[in-house]
Design an enzyme around this catalytic site. Structure first.
Site, PDB file in Angstrom:
ATOM      1  N   GLY A 134       1.126  -1.103  -0.081  1.00 20.09           N
ATOM      2  CA  GLY A 134       0.338  -0.289   0.134  1.00 20.09           C
ATOM      3  C   GLY A 134       0.626   1.273  -0.167  1.00 20.09           C
ATOM      4  N   SER A 135       0.134   2.184   0.144  1.00 20.32           N
ATOM      5  CA  SER A 135       1.254   3.548  -0.026  1.00 20.32           C
ATOM      6  C   SER A 135       0.125   4.529   0.297  1.00 20.32           C
ATOM      7  CB  SER A 135       1.895   3.825  -0.941  1.00 20.32           C
ATOM      8  OG  SER A 135       2.959   3.186  -1.197  1.00 20.32           O
ATOM      9  N   ASN A 136       0.652   5.735   0.747  1.00 21.66           N
ATOM     10  CA  ASN A 136       0.319   7.333   0.618  1.00 21.66           C
ATOM     11  C   ASN A 136       1.482   7.983   0.302  1.00 21.66           C
ATOM     12  OD1 ASN A 136      -1.715   6.812   2.431  1.00 21.66           O
ATOM     13  ND2 ASN A 136      -0.205   6.717   4.321  1.00 21.66           N
ATOM     14  N   ASN A 185      -4.182   4.973  -1.648  1.00 23.60           N
ATOM     15  CA  ASN A 185      -4.772   4.035  -2.364  1.00 23.60           C
ATOM     16  C   ASN A 185      -5.909   3.951  -2.831  1.00 23.60           C
ATOM     17  OD1 ASN A 185      -2.046   2.601   0.048  1.00 23.60           O
ATOM     18  ND2 ASN A 185      -1.511   1.924  -2.233  1.00 23.60           N
ATOM     19  N   ARG A 224      -8.443   5.889   5.680  1.00 24.58           N
ATOM     20  CA  ARG A 224      -6.613   6.485   5.465  1.00 24.58           C
ATOM     21  C   ARG A 224      -7.380   7.532   4.006  1.00 24.58           C
ATOM     22  NH1 ARG A 224      -2.713   4.300   2.545  1.00 24.58           N
ATOM     23  NH2 ARG A 224      -3.712   2.661   2.112  1.00 24.58           N
TER      24      ARG A 224
END
Length: 808
Positions: free
Chosen positions: A242-244, A514, A543
Site C-alpha cells: 500500500g502507500s500514501n 490507495n 485513510r
C-alpha cells in the site's frame, strides 16, 4: 550545452580527485584501491555516508549496475539469494516441497507450487524472448547494461567477501547470477499482482477425466455482488502492499517550488524491501532514492529537478476468458468455431530428500488455465468450459526503463513522457512534483485493454456480476470479436494507451492513499475512465478520507515547506478516532452498571474504558494513552458490525470526504466489541491507559524500540501493521508498514532539500551496523538529511570510499 559539459567535467573530476577532500582514513582507502584498478573489468566508486547509504559513481550504465549490484549484495545478500532460488524454481530442492514459499515474488503457498510456476517460466524462455525485443517493447540498451552490470557486481561481491549473515552463511544455495536472473526478477515483480497471485491454481489446474470430461453445462453458480467484491478485495486489496503520496503545487508552498511526500507501505522483511542509494553517471544521470531489492534502477526517488513516488492503484491488472471446449477433448478450445490446442508445460522439480515431482500446466492464447478466482468463486474446468487468466504484465520488462526515465527527468512533464514512452508501470499510480512548482498524479499503469463497452458486449453470465462489482472481467473466449484490441498509442497490443489514463496535472495538491483516482483532489475529481481502473462516486476508505482532510487543509493554509511534510508523516492522527471515539466514550458511560457482555457470554466491567477513551488524544504516538484500547476495540467492532450498519449517517457521493459519520452505537455488536477489547487487554496484563509505545514495539539488538503509527483501517497516514502477541507484551514485530519515506522540495540551489528514512534500516543482516540504525530514528520520529550534492557527500563525517571492481 555549456552547463551540461561543466557538470560532466565536475562529475568526472570528483570521480578521480575526491580523495583530496576526504578524511585521512577514507582518502587512504580510495588511494589504495585506485592503485590496483581492474583490468578491462567493470568498476565503480561507492561513497558511503551516514546510515550506510551508498552514493554510487560510475562512468556508464554497465559500471553503475555493477556498483549497485555489489552494494546491494553487501547489505542484503541472503534476501537476494533466496529470491534467486525462487526464480530458478529450486525452493523445493533446498527447503522442502511443502514448506511455505514466503510470498516475496508470488502468492504461492508452498515451495512446490512456486517452483512449478517459476521453472515453467524459465523453461518457456519467456524472459529471453522479451530481452530480444527492441525497445520500447523490450528493455533499452542502458537497462540491459545495468542488468548485466548488476549481476557482475553481485557475483564480484560473492567472490571477494565472506557472508556474515547467519541467514545464509555457508549454505549451498547462494550462487552467482546472470543478467537473465536479474531480468526474471523484474518480470516477477511486474506480474506479482497478476499471474503471481494465481500460482497455486495455475500449477494445479488439470483437465477433467472420466465422467467429468463428458460434455455438459458448466455449473458455475453466479455469486452475489458482495461475494465477488470480497473476492476482489482478497486478491487485489492485499494489505501486503500500500502507500500514501502527495504532491503540492508551487502556489501552496513557501517558495513557489513543488513539494513531494512519499510514504509507501511495504513488507519490512524479505524480497519486497526497499534499499537506498544514489546513482551518478557524470553528465548523464544523478538520482537518489529507493530501489526494490534485485532491481538495478531507482524505483522511487528524486533528483535536482523532480521527485516522485508510487502508490498501489485500484486498477485490476488481469482478466479472465471463459473457454468453450471441444466436446471430444477438454484440452482443445474453440475460437470462432476453430479448434486450438492448449499448450502443455510439463515441469519437473527436484525435491529435498524425495523424488522429483513432474506436473503439467495448461496454457492458451490468453494465458494459463485457472480453476478459481477465490475460494468463494470457483471456476471449474469441466468437459464444456474452462477459464484462462490474462495478465499483460507477464510480458512487461519495461518497468526499469520507465524508472530510469524518471531518474533523468527535469520536470513532471518528463515523468509523464517516460510513462507514455515506456508504459512499464505494472500496478501503481505515480505522484510527482518538480522545482518549477508543478504537481502530477497519473494512474498510468499496464492494464488489460478492457473497456466498459467490451465488458457489456462480451461478458459471460458470471462476468456480468464480477465486472461492475469489482472490475474483474470474465469475457467470452470463444469469440474473436471479444479480443482486447489495441490502442494506437499503446506500446503493445491488448493494453490501454496513455490517452486513456486518469491523469491530474497541476492541481494545488494531488494525493493518493490507495483509493480510486476519482478523489485525487477533492475540488477536481477525476471521472470518465473505464471501470477496470477503479470506481467513481463510491465510499472512500478512512485513510483516503483522513489524508484528503489533512492535505487539503495544508494546501489552503499555504506557505508549505519540507518541514510541513515531515510533520504530516508523523502526525499519527487517527481519523476513525476523530469520527468515533467521542461517541464510544459516551455510549460506554451509558451502559447499565458499566458492564457489557463479551462474545463468550461473560459480563465485563468496561467502566474504566470510558474515561480513557474520552481523554485519548486521537493519535497513535508512542506516548498516547488510549490508542491501544481504541485500536483493539475498532478491530473487534469491524468484525461484529457490518460495514453498512457501522454509521448512522450514510455515505453521500456529494460529500465523500465527510461521509459516512456518526457511529452507530446502537448496533448489537457495539457493546460486545467493547467488552472483548477490554477483556483482551486485561487478560494480557495491559492497562487500559497504557502508552502505545510500551506495547507496540520491535526488538533490535536485544532492545525494545517503541514504534509510532497505526493500522490503515484506522485511517492513520503512518501505517504500521504489527503482529499482536498478548503473551509477548502486545504488538511485537512489524511485518508491514511505512518503509522508504521521502520529503522533498527545492530552494534556489541545485541541491534538492530532502529528508529520507528507511524505517527498517538498510541491511537485514543482524551483524551489520546498519541493521537497526534507521529503525531507531523511526522510533524517535527523526529523519535523515539527504546528501545529494558532491559537497554534501564529501563533507559527511561518516564518509567511507570504496572502489569496487571485478577481479580477473
Amino acid at each position: 550545452m555549456r552547463s551540461r559539459l561543466r557538470r560532466l567535467v565536475l562529475g568526472a573530476t570528483a570521480l578521480f580527485t575526491a580523495a583530496s577532500a576526504l578524511p585521512a582514513a577514507a582518502a587512504t582507502t580510495q588511494q589504495r584501491a585506485e592503485q590496483h584498478p581492474s583490468r578491462d573489468g567493470l568498476s565503480a566508486v561507492v561513497r558511503y555516508t551516514e546510515y550506510g547509504i551508498p552514493h554510487i559513481l560510475a562512468k556508464d550504465y554497465a559500471n553503475l549496475g555493477f556498483g549497485t549490484g555489489w552494494a546491494q549484495a553487501a547489505d542484503e545478500v541472503c534476501t537476494l539469494a533466496d529470491g534467486f532460488v525462487t526464480l530458478r524454481g529450486e525452493r523445493s530442492r533446498y527447503f522442502g516441497a511443502d514448506a511455505p514459499a514466503g510470498g516475496d515474488l508470488s502468492a504461492a503457498r508452498t515451495n512446490l507450487a512456486s517452483d512449478l510456476y517459476f521453472r515453467g517460466v524459465r523453461e518457456s524462455r519467456t524472459v529471453e524472448k522479451l530481452l530480444a525485443e527492441r525497445a520500447p517493447v523490450g528493455p533499452s540498451r542502458e537497462v540491459r547494461d545495468m542488468m548485466r552490470g548488476w549481476a557482475a557486481g553481485y557475483n564480484a561481491w560473492l567472490k571477494q567477501k565472506k557472508i556474515t549473515d547467519p541467514a545464509c552463511a555457508g549454505v549451498s544455495w547462494v550462487r552467482p547470477v546472470t543478467e537473465l536472473d536479474v531480468a526474471a526478477r523484474g518480470l516477477a515483480i511486474a506480474s506479482i499482482s497478476g499471474e503471481g497471485r494465481f500460482v497455486d491454481t495455475i500449477t494445479a489446474a488439470q483437465p477433467p477425466t472420466g465422467a467429468g470430461a463428458a460434455p455438459g453445462t458448466p455449473s458455475v453458480r453466479t455469486p452475489g455482488a458482495k461475494t465477488v467484491a470480497k473476492a476482489a478485495d482478497e486478491l487485489w486489496g492485499d494489505p501486503g502492499m500500500g502507500s500514501n503520496a502527495v504532491a503540492f503545487r508551487g502556489d501552496t508552498t513557501a517558495n513557489g517550488r513543488g513539494l513531494l511526500l512519499g510514504n509507501p507501505h511495504y513488507p519490512w522483511d524479505g524480497g519486497r524491501r526497499f534499499w537506498q542509494s544514489q546513482q551518478t553517471i557524470p553528465g548523464e544521470l544523478d538520482v537518489s532514492g529507493g530501489s526494490l531489492l534485485g532491481t538495478p534502477a531507482i524505483s522511487i526517488g528524486f533528483n535536482a529537478h523532480v521527485a516522485w513516488s508510487h502508490t498501489v492503484s485500484t486498477g485490476i491488472p488481469a482478466n479472465f476468458h471463459q473457454l468453450t471446449l471441444d466436446p471430444a477433448d477438454p484440452t482443445t478450445y474453440l475460437v470462432d468455431g476453430r479448434p486450438e490446442r492448449m499448450k502443455k508445460r510439463t515441469v519437473t522439480v527436484a525435491v529435498k530428500d524425495g523424488t522429483p515431482v513432474t506436473r503439467t500446466q495448461w496454457w492458451t492464447r490468453y494465458g494459463p488455465v485457472v480453476t478459481s478466482l477465490s475460494p468463494q468463486v470457483p471456476l471449474p474446468w469441466t468437459g464444456k468450459a474452462a477459464y484462462a487468466l490474462h495478465d499483460p504484465n507477464a510480458a512487461n520488462l519495461r518497468f526499469a526503463d520507465t524508472s530510469l526515465g524518471f531518474g533523468k527527468a527535469r520536470s513532471t512533464a518528463d515523468v509523464l513522457a517516460s510513462l507514455d514512452r515506456h508504459q512499464g508501470i505494472p500496478w501503481v499510480n505515480t505522484i510527482a512534483a518538480d522545482r518549477a512548482g508543478h504537481s502530477l498524479y497519473t494512474q498510468s499503469q499496464v492494464l488489460p485493454r478492457l473497456t466498459d463497452e467490451l465488458a457489456r458486449s462480451c461478458s459471460t453470465e458470471l462476468g456480468r456480476t464480477t465486472y461492475p462489482a469489482s472490475g474483474i472481467a470474465i469475457l467470452d473466449g470463444s469469440r474473436g470479436d471479444c479480443a482486447l484490441g489495441s490502442d494506437p498509442d499503446a506500446v503493445a497490443p491488448g493494453i490501454f494507451g496513455p490517452a486513456r489514463m486518469p491523469t491530474l496535472k497541476d492541481a494545488p495538491y494531488a494525493e493518493n492513499s490507495n483509493g480510486t483516482a476519482w478523489m485525487t483532489n477533492a475540488d477536481r475529481p477525476l471521472t470518465g475512465y473505464e471501470r477496470i481502473f477503479g470506481t467513481v462516486g463510491t465510499q472512500l476508505g478512512l485513510r483516503t478520507r483522513g489524508a484528503i482532510e489533512d492535505v487539503d487543509a495544508m494546501a489552503d493554509r499555504g506557505g508549505l515547506t519540507v518541514r510541513d511534510l515531515q510533520r504530516q508523516q508523523f502526525a499519527n492522527r487517527v481519523p476513525a478516532g476523530d469520527l468515533a471515539a467521542g461517541d464510544v466514550a459516551r455510549a460506554c458511560a451509558a451502559l447499565p452498571g458499566g458492564t457489557a457482555t463479551g462474545s463468550d457470554g461473560t459480563a465485563v466491567d468496561v467502566s474504566g474504558a470510558c474515561d480513557v477513551l474520552k481523554a485519548w488524544d486521537r493519535t497513535m504516538d508512542t506516548g498516547s494513552r488510549g490508542a491501544l484500547l481504541f485500536d483493539r476495540f475498532w478491530r473487534r467492532l469491524e468484525q461484529a458490525v457490518p460495514g453498512d450498519r457501522l454509521w448512522k449517517v450514510p455515505f453521500s457521493a456529494a460529500d465523500p470526504v465527510r461521509t459516512p459519520h456518526t457511529l452507530n452505537t446502537d448496533a448489537p455488536g457495539f457493546p460486545t466489541a467493547l467488552a472483548d477489547a477490554v477483556a483482551e487487554l486485561r487478560a494480557a496484563g495491559i492497562a487500559l491507559d497504557a502508552p502505545l509505545g510500551a506495547h507496540q514495539f520491535v526488538v533490535r539488538d536485544g532492545k525494545r524500540l517503541p514504534v509510532p503509527g497505526g493500522a490503515g483501517r484506522l485511517g492513520v497516514w503512518n501505517v504500521i501493521e504489527p503482529t499482536w502477541d498478548a503473551a509477548g507484551g502486545g504488538y511485537t514485530e512489524v511485518p508491514f508498514g511505512s518503509s522508504h519515506l521521502q520529503a522533498v522540495g527545492w530552494d534556489g540551489s541545485r541541491c534538492p532539500v530532502a529528508r529520507t528514512l528507511l524505517t527498517y534500516s538498510q541491511s537485514s543482516n543482524p551483524k551489520s551496523p546498519h541493521f537497526a540504525d534507521q529503525t531507531r530514528l523511526f522510533s524517535g520520529e527523526k529523519w535523515v538529511t539527504s546528501r545529494f550534492c558532491e559537497k554534501d557527500i564529501l563533507s559527511s563525517p561518516k564518509l567511507k570510499v570504496v572502489r569496487v571492481h571485478e577481479r580477473r
